[in-house]
Motif scaffolding. Structure first.
Motif, PDB file in Angstrom:
ATOM      1  N   GLY A  58       0.775  -1.237   0.000  1.00 61.27           N
ATOM      2  CA  GLY A  58       0.000   0.000   0.000  1.00 61.27           C
ATOM      3  C   GLY A  58       0.800   1.278   0.000  1.00 61.27           C
ATOM      4  O   GLY A  58       0.222   2.365   0.034  1.00 61.27           O
ATOM      5  N   GLU A  59       2.128   1.185  -0.053  1.00 58.60           N
ATOM      6  CA  GLU A  59       2.966   2.386  -0.094  1.00 58.60           C
ATOM      7  C   GLU A  59       4.055   2.202  -1.138  1.00 58.60           C
ATOM      8  O   GLU A  59       4.753   1.181  -1.144  1.00 58.60           O
ATOM      9  N   GLY A  60       4.226   3.200  -2.007  1.00 57.57           N
ATOM     10  CA  GLY A  60       5.269   3.139  -3.009  1.00 57.57           C
ATOM     11  C   GLY A  60       4.971   2.112  -4.089  1.00 57.57           C
ATOM     12  O   GLY A  60       3.860   1.593  -4.210  1.00 57.57           O
ATOM     13  N   SER A  61       5.986   1.828  -4.897  1.00 63.25           N
ATOM     14  CA  SER A  61       5.858   0.830  -5.951  1.00 63.25           C
ATOM     15  C   SER A  61       6.085  -0.563  -5.378  1.00 63.25           C
ATOM     16  O   SER A  61       6.929  -0.759  -4.502  1.00 63.25           O
ATOM     17  N   ASN A  79      -2.197  -3.786  -4.517  1.00 63.15           N
ATOM     18  CA  ASN A  79      -1.978  -2.956  -3.332  1.00 63.15           C
ATOM     19  C   ASN A  79      -0.712  -2.099  -3.444  1.00 63.15           C
ATOM     20  O   ASN A  79       0.181  -2.156  -2.598  1.00 63.15           O
ATOM     21  N   GLY A  81       1.036   1.918  -3.888  1.00 65.19           N
ATOM     22  CA  GLY A  81       0.767   3.222  -3.296  1.00 65.19           C
ATOM     23  C   GLY A  81      -0.099   4.094  -4.189  1.00 65.19           C
ATOM     24  O   GLY A  81      -0.360   3.789  -5.355  1.00 65.19           O
ATOM     25  N   ARG A  82      -0.522   5.254  -3.659  1.00 64.87           N
ATOM     26  CA  ARG A  82      -1.454   6.138  -4.357  1.00 64.87           C
ATOM     27  C   ARG A  82      -0.813   7.462  -4.762  1.00 64.87           C
ATOM     28  O   ARG A  82      -1.504   8.443  -4.995  1.00 64.87           O
ATOM     29  N   GLN A  83       0.507   7.501  -4.868  1.00 66.03           N
ATOM     30  CA  GLN A  83       1.172   8.706  -5.364  1.00 66.03           C
ATOM     31  C   GLN A  83       0.848   8.845  -6.845  1.00 66.03           C
ATOM     32  O   GLN A  83       1.172   7.965  -7.643  1.00 66.03           O
ATOM     33  N   ASP A  90       3.314   5.915  -8.211  1.00 65.53           N
ATOM     34  CA  ASP A  90       3.535   4.575  -7.682  1.00 65.53           C
ATOM     35  C   ASP A  90       3.036   3.551  -8.700  1.00 65.53           C
ATOM     36  O   ASP A  90       2.001   3.733  -9.330  1.00 65.53           O
ATOM     37  N   THR A 112      -2.342   2.476  -9.288  1.00 68.28           N
ATOM     38  CA  THR A 112      -2.119   3.840  -9.753  1.00 68.28           C
ATOM     39  C   THR A 112      -1.489   3.825 -11.145  1.00 68.28           C
ATOM     40  O   THR A 112      -1.967   4.487 -12.064  1.00 68.28           O
TER      41      THR A 112
END
Length: 415
Positions: A58-61, A79, A81-83, A90, A112
């Motif tokens: 859920g964070e980053g690639s 799952n 990230g959402r950047q 991401d 994303t």
């Protein structure tokens, strides 16, 4: 625990990615593998077995490839990230400083970005199935000369496939649907081949921009309807070839802006609002274009040129409005045909007039103009036009598109 099998490492679900040696082959066993992971060892292959899933946490690639010659095959990723930064989103898989790397058979939904390629010459992205959230590109390549993007299916991203500074690259046999902006988007590149792709039902269309010597052929651009929608935008793109493309059911089939030395041949433009619209961007040069042996079928307007200095040459086109006068029986009409009109020009400048398209007043206007040589746009005449049978009853997509075009208040791309 790792097991040696046919010179490959089998990684059970739940185990961390082990230290790797150049040339290692790692097969991910079925189950959930907890990421994110980074591979910085050259020549490694990661291969997912059926049922293997990499969870990015859920964070980053979820997976970063940062060494030459790394290959990822048949991996399912979830799952991430959402950047959503356009140049740094991401991704399910991120290739960075990764020359000659390949991603094949990736499956990623609700991500994303599917595949992000950066500073990675000759990267390959093939046969991936990607579905996004509409905020970033599905496949994005930046400074990846010689890259190959082939056979991928992308949907519900901001751009389906985005390529920038990818000279010598190829985009082949991809399918992009329901893009929030461009289905295919190429910028600042030279010598790119774009072929056998399908781009359908997006919000805006596709774009080839700010480059040279592209070869765009045998693609389908269909179903882009709205105030600023087009099948294909060609903007400041020089010395390029556009051949055998089918451009159907768009508000504007091709929008060509301030481009020089381009040749458009054997394309089929069917049931669009404008088949071709040529414009000049503010403070930029005029266009110099050649159209030869293209088919214009069922468009409201075949051609409009909103650039008094443009040089547009029409040759041996096929038109469903050409009178079938052929006394010498060579297949071509005996009289030149002008595929444009002053009404088409006025409509390109004042889209509200599109509400009267195909009305009796407009049809009378164009008939009178065609019979008075002084009113005709003879510089746009095709000296050897071919009559073409009109298509079957056109769908209402272009009609809706023109109405929406009017609602847009004339905000064509001029900035």
């Amino acid at each position: 625990m790792l097991f040696l099998l046919a010179a490959a490492l089998v990684l059970p679900a739940g185990e961390p990615l082990p230290p790797l040696q150049p040339g290692d082959v790692v097969e991910l066993a079925p189950g959930i593998h907890q990421g994110p992971w980074e591979v910085a060892t050259p020549g490694v292959t990661l291969r997912g077995a059926p049922g293997a899933v990499l969870d990015g946490g859920g964070e980053g690639s979820a997976l970063v490839l940062a060494a030459a010659g790394v290959t990822v095959e048949n991996l399912r990723v979830r799952n991430v990230g959402r950047q959503t930064d356009f140049y740094a989103p991401d991704a399910a898989v991120w290739l960075v400083d990764c020359p000659d790397c390949a991603v094949r058979g990736l499956v990623a939904e609700g991500v994303t970005t599917g595949v992000r390629v950066e500073e990675s010459p000759r990267a390959r992205v093939e046969d991936c199935d990607l579905a996004g959230l509409g905020d970033a590109p599905g496949i994005t390549l930046y400074r990846a000369p010689g890259a190959l993007v082939r056979g991928n299916r992308v949907r519900d991203f901001l751009d389906g496939v985005y390529m920038e500074y990818t000279s010598g690259g190829k985009a082949l046999e991809n399918v992009a649907r329901a893009s929030r902006r461009y289905g295919y988007h190429l910028m600042f590149s030279r010598g790119v081949e774009v072929a056998h792709n399908r781009v359908e039902d997006g919000r805006v269309g596709s774009a080839v921009m700010y480059g040279a010597e592209a070869w765009v052929h045998d693609n389908l651009f269909r179903g882009h309807v709205g105030p600023l929608a087009f099948g294909l935008l060609v903007q400041e793109q020089n010395d390029s070839r556009f051949e055998r493309n089918r451009i159907e059911g768009n508000t504007v089939g091709m929008l060509v802006v301030s481009s020089r030395g381009d040749v458009f041949s054997d394309n089929e433009l069917e049931r669009n609002g404008f088949g071709v619209l040529v414009q000049r961007e503010r403070d930029k040069g005029s266009s110099a274009l050649v159209f030869e042996q293209n088919r214009f079928l069922g468009n409201v307007y075949d051609l409009a040129v909103d650039d008094p200095e443009a040089r547009v040459v029409m040759r041996e086109g096929h038109y469903d409005r050409v009178p079938p006068l052929d006394l010498d029986r060579d297949g071509a009409a005996d009289l030149p045909y002008v595929p444009s009109s002053s009404y088409a020009l006025f409509t390109s400048r004042q889209p509200d007039l599109s509400l009267f398209a195909l009305g009796p007043g407009m049809l009378l206007w164009e008939r009178i103009e065609a019979q008075v040589p002084g009113l005709a746009f003879m510089t746009l005449a095709d000296p050897h036009p071919y009559p073409e049978r009109a298509p079957r009853a056109a769908p209402s997509a272009w009609g809706l598109g023109l109405v929406l075009l009017g609602v847009g208040g004339g905000l064509w791309l001029r900035s």
